[in-house]
Scaffold this motif. Structure first.
Motif, PDB file in Angstrom:
ATOM      1  N   UNK A  67     -54.495-108.774  71.635  1.00 27.36           N
ATOM      2  CA  UNK A  67     -54.776-107.666  70.719  1.00 27.36           C
ATOM      3  C   UNK A  67     -54.040-106.442  71.254  1.00 27.36           C
ATOM      4  N   UNK A  68     -53.186-105.810  70.448  1.00 31.37           N
ATOM      5  CA  UNK A  68     -52.372-104.701  70.975  1.00 31.37           C
ATOM      6  C   UNK A  68     -53.221-103.505  71.403  1.00 31.37           C
ATOM      7  N   UNK A  69     -52.893-102.998  72.606  1.00 33.04           N
ATOM      8  CA  UNK A  69     -53.646-101.887  73.198  1.00 33.04           C
ATOM      9  C   UNK A  69     -52.955-100.549  73.023  1.00 33.04           C
ATOM     10  N   UNK A  70     -51.645-100.564  72.807  1.00 32.58           N
ATOM     11  CA  UNK A  70     -50.868 -99.332  72.746  1.00 32.58           C
ATOM     12  C   UNK A  70     -49.859 -99.412  71.613  1.00 32.58           C
ATOM     13  N   UNK A  71     -49.530 -98.260  71.036  1.00 27.94           N
ATOM     14  CA  UNK A  71     -48.480 -98.183  70.013  1.00 27.94           C
ATOM     15  C   UNK A  71     -47.842 -96.794  70.085  1.00 27.94           C
ATOM     16  N   UNK A  72     -46.533 -96.763  69.839  1.00 19.65           N
ATOM     17  CA  UNK A  72     -45.779 -95.513  69.935  1.00 19.65           C
ATOM     18  C   UNK A  72     -44.848 -95.406  68.735  1.00 19.65           C
ATOM     19  N   UNK A  73     -44.628 -94.180  68.283  1.00 18.51           N
ATOM     20  CA  UNK A  73     -43.726 -93.963  67.152  1.00 18.51           C
ATOM     21  C   UNK A  73     -43.028 -92.619  67.320  1.00 18.51           C
ATOM     22  N   UNK A  74     -41.803 -92.538  66.820  1.00 17.65           N
ATOM     23  CA  UNK A  74     -41.081 -91.261  66.753  1.00 17.65           C
ATOM     24  C   UNK A  74     -40.875 -90.927  65.287  1.00 17.65           C
ATOM     25  N   UNK A  75     -41.306 -89.734  64.925  1.00 19.87           N
ATOM     26  CA  UNK A  75     -41.184 -89.225  63.565  1.00 19.87           C
ATOM     27  C   UNK A  75     -40.291 -87.988  63.566  1.00 19.87           C
ATOM     28  N   UNK A  76     -39.637 -87.756  62.445  1.00 17.92           N
ATOM     29  CA  UNK A  76     -38.930 -86.484  62.277  1.00 17.92           C
ATOM     30  C   UNK A  76     -39.535 -85.741  61.091  1.00 17.92           C
ATOM     31  N   UNK A  77     -39.663 -84.425  61.240  1.00 18.57           N
ATOM     32  CA  UNK A  77     -40.214 -83.556  60.197  1.00 18.57           C
ATOM     33  C   UNK A  77     -39.487 -82.225  60.223  1.00 18.57           C
ATOM     34  N   UNK A  78     -39.632 -81.486  59.165  1.00 15.49           N
ATOM     35  CA  UNK A  78     -39.111 -80.116  59.162  1.00 15.49           C
ATOM     36  C   UNK A  78     -39.896 -79.279  60.167  1.00 15.49           C
ATOM     37  N   UNK A  79     -39.252 -78.292  60.799  1.00 12.92           N
ATOM     38  CA  UNK A  79     -39.943 -77.489  61.827  1.00 12.92           C
ATOM     39  C   UNK A  79     -41.248 -76.869  61.337  1.00 12.92           C
ATOM     40  N   UNK A  80     -41.275 -76.455  60.054  1.00  9.09           N
ATOM     41  CA  UNK A  80     -42.479 -75.805  59.540  1.00  9.09           C
ATOM     42  C   UNK A  80     -43.653 -76.772  59.377  1.00  9.09           C
ATOM     43  N   UNK A  81     -43.376 -78.086  59.503  1.00 10.34           N
ATOM     44  CA  UNK A  81     -44.455 -79.074  59.373  1.00 10.34           C
ATOM     45  C   UNK A  81     -44.963 -79.606  60.720  1.00 10.34           C
ATOM     46  N   UNK A  82     -44.374 -79.144  61.808  1.00  9.91           N
ATOM     47  CA  UNK A  82     -44.756 -79.655  63.126  1.00  9.91           C
ATOM     48  C   UNK A  82     -46.212 -79.342  63.433  1.00  9.91           C
ATOM     49  N   UNK A  83     -46.629 -78.101  63.211  1.00  7.28           N
ATOM     50  CA  UNK A  83     -48.020 -77.741  63.519  1.00  7.28           C
ATOM     51  C   UNK A  83     -49.005 -78.573  62.703  1.00  7.28           C
ATOM     52  N   UNK A  84     -48.661 -78.811  61.426  1.00  8.29           N
ATOM     53  CA  UNK A  84     -49.534 -79.623  60.583  1.00  8.29           C
ATOM     54  C   UNK A  84     -49.595 -81.060  61.088  1.00  8.29           C
ATOM     55  N   UNK A  85     -48.455 -81.575  61.585  1.00  7.97           N
ATOM     56  CA  UNK A  85     -48.439 -82.935  62.138  1.00  7.97           C
ATOM     57  C   UNK A  85     -49.323 -83.025  63.382  1.00  7.97           C
ATOM     58  N   UNK A  86     -49.195 -82.044  64.259  1.00  8.62           N
ATOM     59  CA  UNK A  86     -50.009 -82.044  65.479  1.00  8.62           C
ATOM     60  C   UNK A  86     -51.492 -81.934  65.152  1.00  8.62           C
ATOM     61  N   UNK A  87     -51.801 -81.161  64.128  1.00  9.18           N
ATOM     62  CA  UNK A  87     -53.200 -81.034  63.704  1.00  9.18           C
ATOM     63  C   UNK A  87     -53.707 -82.356  63.124  1.00  9.18           C
ATOM     64  N   UNK A  88     -52.831 -83.042  62.385  1.00 11.63           N
ATOM     65  CA  UNK A  88     -53.213 -84.340  61.824  1.00 11.63           C
ATOM     66  C   UNK A  88     -53.454 -85.361  62.937  1.00 11.63           C
TER      67      UNK A  88
END
Length: 484
Positions: free
Chosen positions: A259-280
C-alpha cells in the motif's frame, strides 16, 4: 545493535535470521542468498540442488525410527520487500539490514525487516542442522522472487519435490493455520505523450504526501489505511480544477504488493495562485488528518516552491490521468461469506509515475474467486481504456483452494490444543501465498501454512514479536515429530 538478536531464543533460528539480514536479498537479487543456503547445506553434508530459476532444495534424511514417516516439505521464500522512507539512506543491493530490539519486538532501522519471509527460512535452516529432532525425511524448499511475480513458484518443474505434505512458513499471525489464499493479477496502465512547454509566467510548487502506514496490500488491505496515490490525486483534481494548475511530474508508491505510503507531485501555477495553492494544501492536510484520525497518525501534506520544470503533461492527458485515478476502485471490494471477516476481492493502486513522455500506473488485484478477479480486472481495464490508456494484465496466479478435511491440519490442530490449551484459528487469507502455484506443478500435496506474528510487512514499520518466534519453532518441531 544488530548482533543483539543472537542472544534471543531459540538461538539457532535467530542465528540464521541474523545471517540473512546481512545478505542483501531484495526481489530480483537473490544470487547471494541462494549461495548462502547451498553452502550451508554442503557444510552439513546434506543433499542440495537448484533448479533452472534458482530455487534451492535441501534434503535431510529421516531421524532414527522415523524412516517410514511421510516426507515433509518445509517451504519459505528467500527474497524480501525493499521499502524505506524517502529520507533514509539505505541501498538494498549493498547494505545489510540493521535490526533493533524494542521490548518484545525486533524491527529494522527505518527499513523493512525481512522477517517476511526470513524467519520462515531461518526456521528451516535451524531444523536442517539440529540432529536432536525427531522427524521423517525433510525437504527444505527455498523459492526465489516471491514478492514480485512469484517467479520461483511459477518456475517449479514437476518432480523437483517428492514430499506428500508441505508446511508453508509464510503466514504472519500466531495461532492461525492457513489452508487457502487469494489469487492475483497485475494491471499495468500506460499513457504516452509528447511533453509540452510550461505555460508562460507559471511558477512551480512541489507537493509531498508522507507519513502513511502503508503495509501489505493483501494482509492489511482491510485495515482502512490511506492509499497515498488516491489522496494525492483527489487533491490534484481540486487544484487543477480550481486554480488552473498544470501537472508536470508525479511519483507515488513503489511496489505492486505494498500500500503506497508516500506520493509527490510538481505543479505549475500562475504566481498569483501560489498562496491559494498553499492554502488548499493546508486545507487538505487538515481534512485527511480528520478523515484518518484513528488510522494514520503521522500523515502530512505539504508544499514548497521548487525549480521550474521544462515541460508539463498535455492538458488532455493530465485530465485523463487525474480523472481515471480518482474514479478507479481501490481497497476492499468484497468479503468472503464462508470465512467472516476475510477479504474476498480487493485492488491496490500501487504506483503512479511519470517521466520522459510516459505515465505508468500499476495495480495488484486479488480475489479468492477467479471469476470475481476477472470481473474486477475487466472493470479496471474498461475505466482506463475510456481514458485512452494502454492496459495490460500480467502475472496472473491462482488462488489456493481450502481443504477443510486435511489430515495434516487435523494433526496440527491437536498439537496446538495440547501445547497451548486452545484451538487454533483455521483461516483463509487474502494475501497471496505460493501454495496454489506449487500445487499446480506438484498435485496432491497436503498443505498448511503458519508462522509467528509479523506486523506491518512490506513497510518500514515491519516487526516480528520475539516470543511468538520461540513458540512457532517449538510448534514446528513438535509437528515434525507427529507426522508419521
Amino acid at each position: 545493535m544488530s548482533k543483539e538478536i543472537l542472544k534471543l531464543k531459540p538461538e539457532n533460528v535467530w542465528k540464521h535470521f541474523y545471517e540473512l539480514t546481512q545478505i542483501p536479498r531484495p526481489t530480483g537479487h537473490t544470487k547471494a542468498v541462494e549461495k548462502y543456503v547451498v553452502d550451508f547445506a554442503k557444510s552439513l553434508n546434506l543433499d542440495v540442488k537448484q533448479d533452472k530459476v534458482g530455487n534451492v532444495l535441501i534434503t535431510k534424511p529421516a531421524s532414527k525410527g522415523m524412516e517410514n514417516a511421510p516426507t515433509v516439505i518445509l517451504q519459505a521464500h528467500l527474497d524480501m520487500v525493499p521499502q524505506k522512507n524517502a529520507d533514509v539512506q539505505h541501498d538494498f543491493l549493498k547494505d545489510p539490514i540493521e535490526t533493533v530490539i524494542d521490548g518484545n519486538i525486533v524491527k529494522a532501522k527505518s527499513t523493512t525487516l525481512g522477517a517476511d519471509n526470513g524467519i520462515g527460512a531461518a526456521a528451516i535452516l535451524a531444523v536442517m542442522e539440529d540432529n536432536t529432532l525427531a522427524h521423517g525425511k525433510i525437504e527444505g524448499f527455498f523459492t526465489i522472487d516471491e514478492e514480485e511475480g512469484m517467479v520461483g513458484a511459477f518456475g517449479l518443474q514437476p518432480g523437483f519435490l517428492t514430499g506428500s505434505i508441505m508446511l508453508n512458513l509464510d503466514t504472519e499471525e500466531e495461532g492461525e493455520l492457513c489452508i487457502g489464499c487469494a489469487g492475483g493479477i497485475d494491471e499495468n496502465i500506460t499513457w504516452q505523450y509528447k511533453e509540452v512547454e510550461v505555460p508562460a509566467g507559471d511558477v512551480a510548487v512541489k507537493v509531498s504526501l508522507r507519513g502513511l502506514k502503508g503495509g501489505h496490500s493483501g494482509g492489511e488491505i482491510h485495515l482502512g489505511r490511506a492509499n497515498a496515490n488516491k489522496l494525492m490525486f483527489r487533491f490534484l483534481k481540486d487544484t487543477v480544477r480550481s486554480l488552473d494548475a498544470r501537472l508536470a511530474w508525479v511519483d507515488g508508491g513503489s511496489l505492486r504488493n505494498a500500500i503506497p505510503r508516500e506520493a509527490f507531485a510538481i505543479l505549475t501555477v500562475l504566481p498569483e495562485n501560489v498562496d491559494a495553492l498553499l492554502e488548499l494544501v493546508d486545507d487538505y492536510n487538515d481534512l485527511y488528518n480528520e478523515e484518518y484520525a484513528d488510522v494514520e497518525l503521522n500523515l502530512t501534506l505539504k508544499a514548497e516552491k521548487t525549480e521550474l520544470p521544462k515541460t508539463v503533461l498535455p492538458e488532455e492527458v493530465q485530465d485523463d490521468v487525474i480523472n481515471a485515478i480518482v474514479a478507479c476502485p481501490n481497497g476492499v471490494i468484497g468479503m468472503l461469506q464462508s470465512f467472516p471477516g476475510i477479504v474476498e476481492t480487493s485492488t491496490n493502486i500501487a504506483s503512479v509515475k511519470s517521466g520522459e513522455g510516459k505515465v505508468e500506473v500499476k495495480f495488484l488485484t486479488r480475489s479468492s474467486s477467479e471469476t470475481k478477479k476477472e470481473a474486477l480486472d475487466s472493470m479496471i481495464e474498461s475505466l482506463f481504456s475510456l481514458a485512452d490508456a494502454k492496459v495490460e494484465a500480467v502475472n496472473a496466479y491462482p488462488g489456493w483452494q481450502p481443504n477443510a478435511h486435511s489430515k495434516t491440519l487435523e494433526v496440527m490442530r491437536k498439537i496446538f490444543n495440547s501445547k497451548f490449551g486452545k484451538e487454533p484459528v483455521v483461516q483463509v487469507v487474502h494475501a497471496g501465498l505460493e501454495c496454489g502455484i506449487i500445487l499446480d506443478s506438484t498435485p496432491g500435496l497436503d498443505i498448511v501454512s503458519f508462522g509467528p506474528t509479523i506486523m506491518n510487512p512490506h513497510s518500514p514499520d515491519e516487526f516480528v514479536e520475539i516470543d511468538t518466534v520461540e513458540r512457532f519453532y517449538d510448534y514446528l518441531t513438535a509437528i515434525l515429530a507427529e507426522l508419521k
